[in-house]
Design a protein around this motif. Sequence first.
Motif, PDB file in Angstrom:
ATOM      1  N   LYS A  16      -0.363  -5.285  -5.996  1.00  0.00           N
ATOM      2  CA  LYS A  16      -0.812  -4.212  -5.872  1.00  0.00           C
ATOM      3  C   LYS A  16      -0.343  -2.724  -6.766  1.00  0.00           C
ATOM      4  O   LYS A  16       0.837  -2.920  -7.119  1.00  0.00           O
ATOM      5  N   TYR A  17      -1.092  -1.844  -6.847  1.00  0.00           N
ATOM      6  CA  TYR A  17      -0.417  -0.788  -7.729  1.00  0.00           C
ATOM      7  C   TYR A  17       0.382   0.125  -7.002  1.00  0.00           C
ATOM      8  O   TYR A  17      -0.299   0.734  -6.037  1.00  0.00           O
ATOM      9  N   LYS A  18       1.570   0.137  -7.349  1.00  0.00           N
ATOM     10  CA  LYS A  18       2.694   1.301  -7.064  1.00  0.00           C
ATOM     11  C   LYS A  18       2.760   0.950  -5.290  1.00  0.00           C
ATOM     12  O   LYS A  18       2.750  -0.150  -4.961  1.00  0.00           O
ATOM     13  N   THR A  19       2.446   2.033  -4.693  1.00  0.00           N
ATOM     14  CA  THR A  19       2.391   1.916  -3.232  1.00  0.00           C
ATOM     15  C   THR A  19       1.034   1.835  -2.562  1.00  0.00           C
ATOM     16  O   THR A  19       0.955   1.830  -1.261  1.00  0.00           O
ATOM     17  N   ASP A  20      -0.056   1.848  -3.530  1.00  0.00           N
ATOM     18  CA  ASP A  20      -1.485   1.436  -2.930  1.00  0.00           C
ATOM     19  C   ASP A  20      -1.638   0.077  -2.270  1.00  0.00           C
ATOM     20  O   ASP A  20      -1.105  -1.092  -2.849  1.00  0.00           O
ATOM     21  N   LYS A  21      -1.764  -0.012  -1.189  1.00  0.00           N
ATOM     22  CA  LYS A  21      -1.903  -1.198  -0.225  1.00  0.00           C
ATOM     23  C   LYS A  21      -3.243  -2.041  -0.455  1.00  0.00           C
ATOM     24  O   LYS A  21      -3.359  -2.989   0.049  1.00  0.00           O
ATOM     25  N   ILE A  76      -3.001   0.576 -14.592  1.00  0.00           N
ATOM     26  CA  ILE A  76      -3.817   1.624 -14.129  1.00  0.00           C
ATOM     27  C   ILE A  76      -3.989   1.069 -12.556  1.00  0.00           C
ATOM     28  O   ILE A  76      -4.136  -0.195 -12.573  1.00  0.00           O
ATOM     29  N   CYS A  77      -4.587   1.934 -11.783  1.00  0.00           N
ATOM     30  CA  CYS A  77      -4.876   1.599 -10.629  1.00  0.00           C
ATOM     31  C   CYS A  77      -6.230   0.767 -10.526  1.00  0.00           C
ATOM     32  O   CYS A  77      -7.160   1.309 -11.502  1.00  0.00           O
TER      33      CYS A  77
END
Length: 80
Positions: A17-22, A69-70
């Motif tokens: 997952k991108y950083k804290t993106d769930k 990137i997200c």
Amino acid sequence: MPPKSPLWELFHSNKTKYKTDKTHLNAWCKACVAAHIRQLDADESASHSLLWRSQSQQFEEALKKISPICGKLKKLESHL
């Protein structure tokens, strides 16, 4: 869950997952990764380096050097 967008054919993902993106994954542009690997090859050739990396080692190194990137479709589109 909706089907995966065809845009993902132009990006790598390591299923994290991108950083804290769930919900959205990390994404790396395939063209940017390939360009970074070509640059690594050129740098090693220019310095007459005896380091011979496998393709998978070069790929892993490129992913470490290039910020992901997200994986939101709008972000993927804007990168292209």
